[in-house]
Design an enzyme around this catalytic site. Sequence first.
Site, PDB file in Angstrom:
ATOM      1  N   LYS A  67       1.149   4.215  -2.881  1.00 52.20           N
ATOM      2  CA  LYS A  67       0.724   5.583  -2.569  1.00 52.20           C
ATOM      3  C   LYS A  67       1.868   6.581  -2.771  1.00 52.20           C
ATOM      4  CE  LYS A  67      -3.566   4.524  -1.640  1.00 52.20           C
ATOM      5  NZ  LYS A  67      -4.638   4.927  -2.564  1.00 52.20           N
ATOM      6  N   TYR A 127       0.836  -1.201   0.000  1.00 50.09           N
ATOM      7  CA  TYR A 127       0.000   0.000   0.000  1.00 50.09           C
ATOM      8  C   TYR A 127       0.875   1.259   0.000  1.00 50.09           C
ATOM      9  CZ  TYR A 127      -3.911   3.035   1.451  1.00 50.09           C
ATOM     10  OH  TYR A 127      -4.884   4.018   1.521  1.00 50.09           O
TER      11      TYR A 127
END
Length: 273
Positions: free
Chosen positions: A155, A151
């Site tokens: 990002k 993640y």
Amino acid sequence: MSSRIAIVTGGASGIGRAIAAALAARGDIVTVADIDVAGAEKVAARLSERAPATAAALDVTDADAVAALYRSVREEHGRLDLVFNNAGIAVGGLTEEMTLDHWNRTIDVNLRGVVHGVHAAYPIMLEQGYGHIVNTASLAGLVPAPLMLPYTTTKHAVVGMSLALRAEAASRGVRVSVICPGFVDTPLLDNANPGLPATETGRNARRAAQQVQRRLYSASALARDVLRGIDRNDALIVAPASGRAAWRGARLSPRAAVRIAGLSVRRMRRLGG
Ligand code: NAI
């Protein structure tokens, strides 16, 4: 202000739904796009009480489908003012628990999904000579966020892509912003690792989030910040205030930011027992 034509991916739930509602409240015409088409239809029906809204079934990992939807919205309305490449999934756990499926799925949805949105919207907006692309990253794209490495990786990539595109697009009339929220109270926190092997941190994602940020931010407050940030043409929209403080700290002392992240790893591992 006349109403604008907008697309919100991941619009059936959470942050996307709140952004779509805030747009409709000011009269914008929104296409709510989501892999959860029933959810998108429900949101579009509610928005239609304020302004025309449409639901669209969309899997952002399908580049052709994203391009076809963005083109069709432009054709139908004659222009495309605002695109929110927002759909995303949460993936959490210790790095050694992560299979390549965890990595690849996160990259497919959270990074490729945004790439597909940019690749579809940018040529349309260049041709128009205007438009605003708004990508959803995360505070995890600005600070070292452990226990969710796939993640965090995607990002950071979305932040880098957005800022670089902003620099390139500015002279062509196209605006680019990136949203970097801290933890927001949405169903995402109850549905970590969707379709992927479970992990301890993933199972406890909401509690883990609350270890880091005691009060989760509300999606509607974030949507207000987002609309204000877009009106000001902010490059980065970082919220809530605790997130801005963490970001400032990480810029002032990257070393301290890693140390603090290490402390949160210990706290969260205790959660997993
Ligand atoms: P959510 O789970 O409430 O909503 C995400 C939506 O995206 C869902 O409606 C889901 O069906 C849709 N979606 C998932 N995969 C898709 C795909 N392949 N194609 C199309 N739609 C798909 O989550 P939330 O919290 O609203 O997340 C939205 C964005 O905000 C994500 O990019 C997330 O990473 C980001 N974010 C969320 C934070 C949080 O604490 N909730 C914090 C920082 C960023």
